[in-house]
Each structure stands twice: as structure tokens, then as C-alpha cells.
Motif scaffolding. Structure first.
Motif, PDB file in Angstrom:
ATOM      1  N   MET A 117      48.558  36.936  -5.950  1.00 54.92           N
ATOM      2  CA  MET A 117      49.638  38.497  -4.838  1.00 54.92           C
ATOM      3  C   MET A 117      50.501  38.583  -6.265  1.00 54.92           C
ATOM      4  O   MET A 117      50.674  37.886  -6.727  1.00 54.92           O
ATOM      5  CB  MET A 117      49.977  37.263  -4.058  1.00 54.92           C
ATOM      6  CG  MET A 117      51.974  38.248  -3.212  1.00 54.92           C
ATOM      7  SD  MET A 117      52.474  37.115  -1.911  1.00 54.92           S
ATOM      8  CE  MET A 117      53.776  37.927  -2.396  1.00 54.92           C
ATOM      9  N   PRO A 169      59.046  41.505   2.522  1.00 55.54           N
ATOM     10  CA  PRO A 169      57.512  41.983   3.017  1.00 55.54           C
ATOM     11  C   PRO A 169      56.249  40.840   1.991  1.00 55.54           C
ATOM     12  O   PRO A 169      55.531  40.100   2.504  1.00 55.54           O
ATOM     13  CB  PRO A 169      57.537  43.199   1.977  1.00 55.54           C
ATOM     14  CG  PRO A 169      58.455  44.447   1.931  1.00 55.54           C
ATOM     15  CD  PRO A 169      59.517  43.447   1.347  1.00 55.54           C
ATOM     16  N   GLU A 170      57.279  40.798   0.665  1.00 55.85           N
ATOM     17  CA  GLU A 170      56.057  39.643  -0.123  1.00 55.85           C
ATOM     18  C   GLU A 170      56.650  38.623   0.336  1.00 55.85           C
ATOM     19  O   GLU A 170      56.143  37.890   0.576  1.00 55.85           O
ATOM     20  CB  GLU A 170      56.777  39.595  -1.457  1.00 55.85           C
ATOM     21  CG  GLU A 170      56.224  40.997  -2.655  1.00 55.85           C
ATOM     22  CD  GLU A 170      57.114  41.686  -2.644  1.00 55.85           C
ATOM     23  OE1 GLU A 170      58.726  41.695  -1.739  1.00 55.85           O
ATOM     24  OE2 GLU A 170      57.035  43.095  -2.662  1.00 55.85           O
ATOM     25  N   SER A 174      56.933  37.538   3.226  1.00 52.29           N
ATOM     26  CA  SER A 174      56.539  37.543   4.954  1.00 52.29           C
ATOM     27  C   SER A 174      54.808  36.349   4.320  1.00 52.29           C
ATOM     28  O   SER A 174      54.313  36.432   5.033  1.00 52.29           O
ATOM     29  CB  SER A 174      56.954  38.005   5.365  1.00 52.29           C
ATOM     30  OG  SER A 174      55.524  39.215   4.666  1.00 52.29           O
ATOM     31  N   HIS A 175      53.811  37.485   2.728  1.00 56.02           N
ATOM     32  CA  HIS A 175      52.455  37.387   2.807  1.00 56.02           C
ATOM     33  C   HIS A 175      52.653  35.090   2.316  1.00 56.02           C
ATOM     34  O   HIS A 175      50.917  35.713   1.337  1.00 56.02           O
ATOM     35  CB  HIS A 175      52.556  38.433   1.844  1.00 56.02           C
ATOM     36  CG  HIS A 175      51.615  39.416   3.127  1.00 56.02           C
ATOM     37  ND1 HIS A 175      51.011  39.505   4.412  1.00 56.02           N
ATOM     38  CD2 HIS A 175      52.625  40.936   2.879  1.00 56.02           C
ATOM     39  CE1 HIS A 175      51.627  40.267   4.214  1.00 56.02           C
ATOM     40  NE2 HIS A 175      51.765  41.347   3.725  1.00 56.02           N
ATOM     41  N   SER A 177      50.411  32.309   2.597  1.00 55.51           N
ATOM     42  CA  SER A 177      49.223  32.699   2.823  1.00 55.51           C
ATOM     43  C   SER A 177      48.276  32.837   1.417  1.00 55.51           C
ATOM     44  O   SER A 177      47.122  33.509   1.491  1.00 55.51           O
ATOM     45  CB  SER A 177      48.865  33.206   4.183  1.00 55.51           C
ATOM     46  OG  SER A 177      49.757  34.699   3.866  1.00 55.51           O
ATOM     47  N   ALA A 178      48.469  33.280   0.797  1.00 54.79           N
ATOM     48  CA  ALA A 178      48.582  33.516  -0.442  1.00 54.79           C
ATOM     49  C   ALA A 178      47.544  33.028  -1.508  1.00 54.79           C
ATOM     50  O   ALA A 178      48.265  31.526  -1.517  1.00 54.79           O
ATOM     51  CB  ALA A 178      49.659  33.977  -1.471  1.00 54.79           C
TER      52      ALA A 178
END
Length: 273
Positions: A1, A179-180, A182-183, A186-187
Motif C-alpha cells: 500500500m 482513506p488509507e 480504512s484499508h 487488510s493491506a
């Protein structure tokens, strides 16, 4: 990511625990506690018999003198000749050598890249110390871990310290990377910008285990470096400045749990015979 470069934080923005961690004075009570815990952990990890160790943890790593005093021969990598010249060194066969701080072991400084260990032959060390978050600063951690495995002798061990996803998510939140963030959980790869403009790679315990296994190494254990918060440590030391030893002992017991909540993860791995 991948994340975009860090913005300049607003001057009036309150400092979160993550920002305080990233900018904390290393002479503060918390950092004195942190390094006391790190020295206790490395003392427990060191081989019982005199061994040849490679230290990748940067010149200011405070665990190296402990290893030398315990009777081990330690080779420490320096990033530049200029840094070597700032130390009281002598030259032996073109290499910088530091007089040992204790008569039992030897400490030698060699200029080299801690990500590429081409200076050293395969299977030439009994142990590798990759502490002080050094492998998080090597964003291609898989390649660095493979080099660690290469220079280890069969049966040799390595001590590894990396930034945790807990710290990474706190830093992303502090810098409004929603935004980053939130991911992030699971990255597959989490790269996080720091307030000083640097980028580090953060790991869960499972991700660190996967990198270790892919390099052909076996995991002995993984645990947080510290569990106690900076505010807790500073409050207890303010109440009783003599409580440092009790705090360190409390931390060592707390870190043996399976709850990986610390800002750094510490792991011990070994190379199978």
C-alpha cells in the motif's frame, strides 16, 4: 500500500500519542524506560556461549555494548566512513576497529549497507541483531531478511525489531490519511509516512512471520517491545523515580502475552540445520 507524502501538520493541532512517539526526546522518562526494556530483552536473547554476531541496528543501538560485555565478538555496520571517523577508531587491515568496552568481547565497525550484506560471506555469523526498527526502514524487507538468512550459520539466530501496524495506523490517523487508514488492516504491505518525511513499513505478527518463513528461517517467538503506555510510565516514574527496575520487570511479563498491542514488534528467529 502506497501513501502520498506527509503534509505539514498544523501548528495548532494537538499532539497525539503517535506524534509524541515520533518526536519524543530520547532523554525522557519513557525513552529511558524503553531502552532499559530493550537491553533486558537482548540480554535474555544473547547466546550463552561466546559467539560472532553481526549488528545491523545502527551505530547508536544501545544493546551492542551489552553483547560485547557478555563476551561476544560483534561486527557493527556503519553507513559511512565519516561516521566512523567521529568515533575513537583505529584501522586494522583497512577496517575501522573500536577498542572493546569490556575485556571479554570485541567490537568492530565496518562501513557497509545494512540492506545488502555482500561484504560478508555466507554462513559467517552465529547471530544477527536487526533491532532499532532497521528492517522497517528497509521497505523491501523480504530481500533484507533473505540476506540475514544467508549470512547466518545453520542453527544461528536473529533478533528482529519492526514497526507494528498499531503504530502505523496511529500515524495515519494523526496525519488525516483516513482513506488509507480504512484499508490499512487488510493491506498486504503497509508503508507509512512519518512527520519527518521518512517512510517505514509496518507489520502485524502474521506478516512478520510470513517474511521470516519466506527467507527460510523459523520463528521462535514474537512479542511487543513495550505494552505499557508512555503516559503510564511517566506517571509512575514521577511518583517514584526509583521504580524503573520494577517497571521493566512488569513490562517483560506483560510482553509475554499474545496481545500484540505495542508500537514495535520484536521477534527471535533461527536458521534450521
Amino acid at each position: 500500500m502506497h501513501v502520498r507524502p506527509s503534509p505539514t501538520p498544523a501548528s495548532d493541532r494537538p499532539r497525539s500519542p503517535a506524534t509524541q512517539f515520533a518526536t519524543t526526546d530520547r532523554l525522557s522518562d519513557y525513552w529511558r524506560f524503553y531502552w532499559a526494556v530493550a537491553e533486558a530483552q537482548i540480554s535474555r536473547w544473547l547466546p550463552r556461549s561466546p559467539s560472532r554476531l553481526l549488528d545491523l541496528s545502527s551505530p547508536d543501538f544501545q544493546g551492542t555494548p551489552r553483547a560485547v560485555a557478555a563476551g561476544h565478538d560483534v561486527v557493527t555496520l556503519l553507513p559511512s566512513v565519516d561516521m566512523a571517523m567521529r568515533r575513537p577508531l583505529t584501522l586494522v587491515n583497512g577496517r575501522a576497529v573500536v577498542p572493546p568496552p569490556a575485556p571479554r568481547g570485541r567490537l568492530r565497525h565496518v562501513v557497509g549497507d545494512s540492506a545488502l550484506l555482500r561484504t560478508f560471506a555466507s554462513e559467517s555469523f552465529d547471530g544477527v541483531i536487526a533491532d532499532n526498527r532497521v528492517l522497517s526502514r528497509h521497505l523491501a524487507t523480504e530481500s533484507s531478511m533473505a540476506e540475514v538468512a544467508r549470512v547466518l550459520r545453520p542453527g544461528g539466530r536473529a533478533l528482529v525489531c519492526v514497526d507494528s501496524v498499531v503504530l502505523g495506523m496511529a500515524l495515519l490517523a494523526e496525519q488525516d490519511y483516513w482513506p488509507e487508514l480504512s484499508h490499512a488492516p487488510s493491506a498486504d504491505v503497509l508503508l507509512v509516512p512519518w512527520p519527518d518525511g521518512s517512510i517505514t513499513r509496518c507489520f502485524t505478527a502474521e506478516q512478520l512471520t510470513e517474511v521470516v518463513t519466506e527467507a527460510g528461517l523459523e520463528l521462535e517467538w514474537v512479542k511487543p517491545r513495550t505494552v505499557l503506555s508512555a503516559s503510564t510510565v511517566e506517571m509512575m516514574l514521577a511518583r517514584d523515580p526509583r521504580s524503573m527496575a520494577r517497571l521493566v520487570e512488569m513490562e517483560l511479563h506483560a510482553a509475554d502475552s499474545d496481545d500484540y498491542v505495542g508500537v514495535h514488534l520484536v521477534s527471535s528467529v533461527y536458521k534450521p540445520h
